[in-house]
Design an enzyme around this catalytic site. Structure first.
Site, mmCIF file in Angstrom:
data_model
loop_
_atom_site.group_PDB
_atom_site.id
_atom_site.type_symbol
_atom_site.label_atom_id
_atom_site.label_comp_id
_atom_site.label_asym_id
_atom_site.label_seq_id
_atom_site.Cartn_x
_atom_site.Cartn_y
_atom_site.Cartn_z
ATOM 1 N N SER A 36 33.347 43.057 47.048
ATOM 2 C CA SER A 36 33.413 41.899 46.162
ATOM 3 C C SER A 36 34.604 41.050 46.567
ATOM 4 O O SER A 36 35.547 41.540 47.193
ATOM 5 C CB SER A 36 33.603 42.380 44.719
ATOM 6 N N TYR A 81 36.953 47.976 37.694
ATOM 7 C CA TYR A 81 36.063 47.363 38.685
ATOM 8 C C TYR A 81 36.866 46.908 39.893
ATOM 9 O O TYR A 81 36.510 47.191 41.035
ATOM 10 C CB TYR A 81 35.303 46.187 38.059
#
Length: 164
Positions: free
Chosen positions: A22, A36
């Site tokens: 990401s 996350y």
């Protein structure tokens, strides 16, 4: 999964390891989901550490680094999503988070992508003869990566967040 398939790839002296990371794996967004972000940063470090030795076995390793993907939760409105996260921080810390976020809103203007667009980048990486190690999935993410990896000390990023 990587541990399960790599011995076979090494034996055959060919293969691909594609990790989906990401944008926040290399450029965290303050005040957002720490678990996350930590997991994506760990994935980036793990992948960086396995790529060189696997390359000796003709096993190509790539990190796919998408930005925000349009999902029903996100609905294509990243700013509203981030504002809801910022609004959830309580008390005096929440006030400071809101002040910093408001002053830096332009840094959060990132185009969302469709799942299909990201899948196309993954497919291109898989079929590439010599895929890149880091593959950003949009021009916005490429620009953020360019600024992040140019700043070897990390001071520019810190100054951006602390200028307020």
């Amino acid at each position: 999964m990587t541990r399960a398939v790599v011995p076979y790839m090494k034996e055959k002296r060919q293969g691909r390891v594609i990790q989906i990371s990401s944008l926040v794996g290399f450029r965290p967004i303050p005040f957002t989901s720490v678990p996350y972000i930590a997991s994506k940063m760990a994935l980036e470090g793990f992948t960086e550490s396995i790529a060189p030795p696997l390359g000796k076995f003709n096993v190509w390793v790539s990190l796919i680094e998408p930005g925000p993907i349009m999902t029903p939760k996100l609905g294509g409105k990243l700013e509203l999503f981030l504002e809801s996260i910022v609004d959830s921080v309580p008390g005096e810390i929440g006030d400071e988070v809101k002040r910093i976020y408001t002053a830096n809103k332009d840094q959060f203007r990132i185009e969302t992508q469709t799942i299909e667009a990201v899948a196309g980048v993954v497919q291109d990486t898989i079929i590439s003869e010599k895929p890149d190690f880091r593959v950003q999935t949009s021009d916005d993410v490429k620009n953020i990566a360019a600024s992040r990896f140019k700043d070897r000390t990390g001071n520019v990023i810190m100054e951006q967040w602390m200028q307020v």
